[in-house]
Design a protein around this motif. Sequence first.
Motif, PDB file in Angstrom:
ATOM      1  N   ALA A  72       7.415  -7.766   2.370  1.00 21.58           N
ATOM      2  CA  ALA A  72       7.570  -7.119   3.679  1.00 21.58           C
ATOM      3  C   ALA A  72       7.514  -8.060   4.864  1.00 21.58           C
ATOM      4  O   ALA A  72       7.827  -7.650   5.982  1.00 21.58           O
ATOM      5  CB  ALA A  72       6.490  -6.038   3.836  1.00 21.58           C
ATOM      6  N   GLY A  73       7.094  -9.296   4.675  1.00 24.63           N
ATOM      7  CA  GLY A  73       6.915 -10.165   5.838  1.00 24.63           C
ATOM      8  C   GLY A  73       5.861  -9.589   6.762  1.00 24.63           C
ATOM      9  O   GLY A  73       4.782  -9.185   6.327  1.00 24.63           O
ATOM     10  N   ILE A  74       6.177  -9.505   8.049  1.00 30.03           N
ATOM     11  CA  ILE A  74       5.224  -8.937   9.001  1.00 30.03           C
ATOM     12  C   ILE A  74       5.420  -7.428   9.173  1.00 30.03           C
ATOM     13  O   ILE A  74       4.872  -6.826  10.096  1.00 30.03           O
ATOM     14  CB  ILE A  74       5.268  -9.652  10.364  1.00 30.03           C
ATOM     15  CG1 ILE A  74       6.640  -9.485  11.029  1.00 30.03           C
ATOM     16  CG2 ILE A  74       4.909 -11.131  10.210  1.00 30.03           C
ATOM     17  CD1 ILE A  74       6.653  -9.916  12.492  1.00 30.03           C
ATOM     18  N   ASP A  93       3.290  -8.239   0.633  1.00 27.71           N
ATOM     19  CA  ASP A  93       3.778  -9.595   0.875  1.00 27.71           C
ATOM     20  C   ASP A  93       2.779 -10.594   0.301  1.00 27.71           C
ATOM     21  O   ASP A  93       1.576 -10.315   0.221  1.00 27.71           O
ATOM     22  CB  ASP A  93       3.974  -9.871   2.364  1.00 27.71           C
ATOM     23  CG  ASP A  93       4.880 -11.077   2.600  1.00 27.71           C
ATOM     24  OD1 ASP A  93       6.116 -10.897   2.600  1.00 27.71           O
ATOM     25  OD2 ASP A  93       4.357 -12.195   2.749  1.00 27.71           O
ATOM     26  N   LEU A  94       3.276 -11.760  -0.093  1.00 28.03           N
ATOM     27  CA  LEU A  94       2.425 -12.778  -0.695  1.00 28.03           C
ATOM     28  C   LEU A  94       1.573 -13.516   0.333  1.00 28.03           C
ATOM     29  O   LEU A  94       0.467 -13.959   0.041  1.00 28.03           O
ATOM     30  CB  LEU A  94       3.294 -13.782  -1.464  1.00 28.03           C
ATOM     31  CG  LEU A  94       2.585 -14.834  -2.306  1.00 28.03           C
ATOM     32  CD1 LEU A  94       1.673 -14.199  -3.344  1.00 28.03           C
ATOM     33  CD2 LEU A  94       3.612 -15.737  -2.990  1.00 28.03           C
ATOM     34  N   SER A  95       2.085 -13.644   1.556  1.00 25.98           N
ATOM     35  CA  SER A  95       1.379 -14.384   2.599  1.00 25.98           C
ATOM     36  C   SER A  95       0.276 -13.529   3.218  1.00 25.98           C
ATOM     37  O   SER A  95       0.549 -12.497   3.836  1.00 25.98           O
ATOM     38  CB  SER A  95       2.352 -14.824   3.697  1.00 25.98           C
ATOM     39  OG  SER A  95       1.660 -15.278   4.837  1.00 25.98           O
ATOM     40  N   ASN A  96      -0.952 -13.958   3.064  1.00 31.01           N
ATOM     41  CA  ASN A  96      -2.064 -13.220   3.664  1.00 31.01           C
ATOM     42  C   ASN A  96      -1.952 -13.195   5.182  1.00 31.01           C
ATOM     43  O   ASN A  96      -2.287 -12.186   5.823  1.00 31.01           O
ATOM     44  CB  ASN A  96      -3.401 -13.844   3.252  1.00 31.01           C
ATOM     45  CG  ASN A  96      -4.583 -13.003   3.691  1.00 31.01           C
ATOM     46  OD1 ASN A  96      -4.701 -11.833   3.318  1.00 31.01           O
ATOM     47  ND2 ASN A  96      -5.453 -13.590   4.496  1.00 31.01           N
ATOM     48  N   VAL A 117      -0.863  -1.851   3.911  1.00 30.92           N
ATOM     49  CA  VAL A 117      -0.453  -3.242   3.722  1.00 30.92           C
ATOM     50  C   VAL A 117      -1.296  -3.852   2.611  1.00 30.92           C
ATOM     51  O   VAL A 117      -2.526  -3.770   2.635  1.00 30.92           O
ATOM     52  CB  VAL A 117      -0.627  -4.056   5.019  1.00 30.92           C
ATOM     53  CG1 VAL A 117      -0.183  -5.507   4.795  1.00 30.92           C
ATOM     54  CG2 VAL A 117       0.164  -3.430   6.163  1.00 30.92           C
ATOM     55  N   ARG A 118      -0.610  -4.458   1.633  1.00 38.09           N
ATOM     56  CA  ARG A 118      -1.326  -5.063   0.510  1.00 38.09           C
ATOM     57  C   ARG A 118      -0.772  -6.451   0.241  1.00 38.09           C
ATOM     58  O   ARG A 118       0.450  -6.651   0.198  1.00 38.09           O
ATOM     59  CB  ARG A 118      -1.182  -4.203  -0.747  1.00 38.09           C
ATOM     60  CG  ARG A 118      -1.685  -2.785  -0.568  1.00 38.09           C
ATOM     61  CD  ARG A 118      -1.662  -2.013  -1.874  1.00 38.09           C
ATOM     62  NE  ARG A 118      -2.620  -2.530  -2.837  1.00 38.09           N
ATOM     63  CZ  ARG A 118      -2.866  -1.960  -4.011  1.00 38.09           C
ATOM     64  NH1 ARG A 118      -2.205  -0.869  -4.374  1.00 38.09           N
ATOM     65  NH2 ARG A 118      -3.753  -2.479  -4.837  1.00 38.09           N
ATOM     66  N   VAL A 122       5.557 -10.119  -5.584  1.00 39.40           N
ATOM     67  CA  VAL A 122       6.645  -9.188  -5.904  1.00 39.40           C
ATOM     68  C   VAL A 122       7.007  -9.211  -7.379  1.00 39.40           C
ATOM     69  O   VAL A 122       7.676  -8.292  -7.868  1.00 39.40           O
ATOM     70  CB  VAL A 122       7.903  -9.476  -5.055  1.00 39.40           C
ATOM     71  CG1 VAL A 122       7.624  -9.230  -3.585  1.00 39.40           C
ATOM     72  CG2 VAL A 122       8.430 -10.896  -5.293  1.00 39.40           C
ATOM     73  N   THR A 123       6.568 -10.240  -8.113  1.00 38.50           N
ATOM     74  CA  THR A 123       6.821 -10.281  -9.551  1.00 38.50           C
ATOM     75  C   THR A 123       5.656  -9.712 -10.351  1.00 38.50           C
ATOM     76  O   THR A 123       5.698  -9.687 -11.580  1.00 38.50           O
ATOM     77  CB  THR A 123       7.111 -11.717 -10.036  1.00 38.50           C
ATOM     78  OG1 THR A 123       5.946 -12.527  -9.859  1.00 38.50           O
ATOM     79  CG2 THR A 123       8.277 -12.319  -9.262  1.00 38.50           C
ATOM     80  N   SER A 124       4.626  -9.230  -9.662  1.00 38.17           N
ATOM     81  CA  SER A 124       3.477  -8.574 -10.307  1.00 38.17           C
ATOM     82  C   SER A 124       2.836  -7.660  -9.276  1.00 38.17           C
ATOM     83  O   SER A 124       1.765  -7.942  -8.746  1.00 38.17           O
ATOM     84  CB  SER A 124       2.473  -9.622 -10.805  1.00 38.17           C
ATOM     85  OG  SER A 124       1.389  -8.998 -11.470  1.00 38.17           O
TER      86      SER A 124
END
Length: 273
Positions: A72-74, A93-96, A117-118, A122-124
Amino acid sequence: MNDSTVPAQYVTGRVREGIEQALVAGGKDLDGLKPVDLAMVEDYHTGGRPATVQLVDLLGLSPESEVLDDGAGIGGTARYLADRFGCSVTAVDLSNEYCETAHWLDQLVGLDGKIVVRQGDVTSLPLDDASVDVVFSQHVQMNVARKDRLYQEARRVLRDGGRLAVWDITSGDGREPDYPVPWSDGPEHSCLVPSSILRTEIEAAGFIVEHWADLTDQVGPMMRTIMSQPPSPLGLHAFVPTFRERMKHLTDALTDGRVRAIQAVARAGTTAP
């Protein structure tokens, strides 16, 4: 999982600060911010908000729809959907840093009750099986080498008959784009494949492609128009390093055939009982 696995451009340490400064410089009142006020600073993909709207309009969403903004990005797409349809959205999104910024922006515009928001890969995905109706995947797979896992996970969390909405960049004539580009500082984080392979990966994950369109000829001129506009405080440059250089390289590659822009909708096939 931690941000050490995320390309450096997505963890600058000043994403929220940059956006806040841009909103203030653009004359926005942070205490009275509306979702539309964020439109210029939140859609980090080719074509921006118009491209998102075009993809959304293919789907016929409703307030009852349960949606995943996958990568999702921001959170721009998540907020647009929650505001327009009143539906529930999970943004992953992967970026905290991006996740924290997304939640802050959701709160500023009063949509945090509709959006969860979590942080996740995306591959898990951190979602249950068959838990959503629609998965949006916009400009995500360019950073994902395991496209099989990306789309298998999208299929896993979708209910039978649910839809995968894709807006992505693929390789074109075999030549590399100049770097940096919006998704990567260099070839080590760029995982482009031809559109034919992308479609094959989606279908192999259990999807039936219902719509597949190469929009390169539309998007190239659109990007050149965007590049020609005078500078404004509001824009993705507020939090994306060397944004104009990235945009120029992408626009050049779209224009000369090195990359293609693909819009697609695929339906999740029925799983065996």
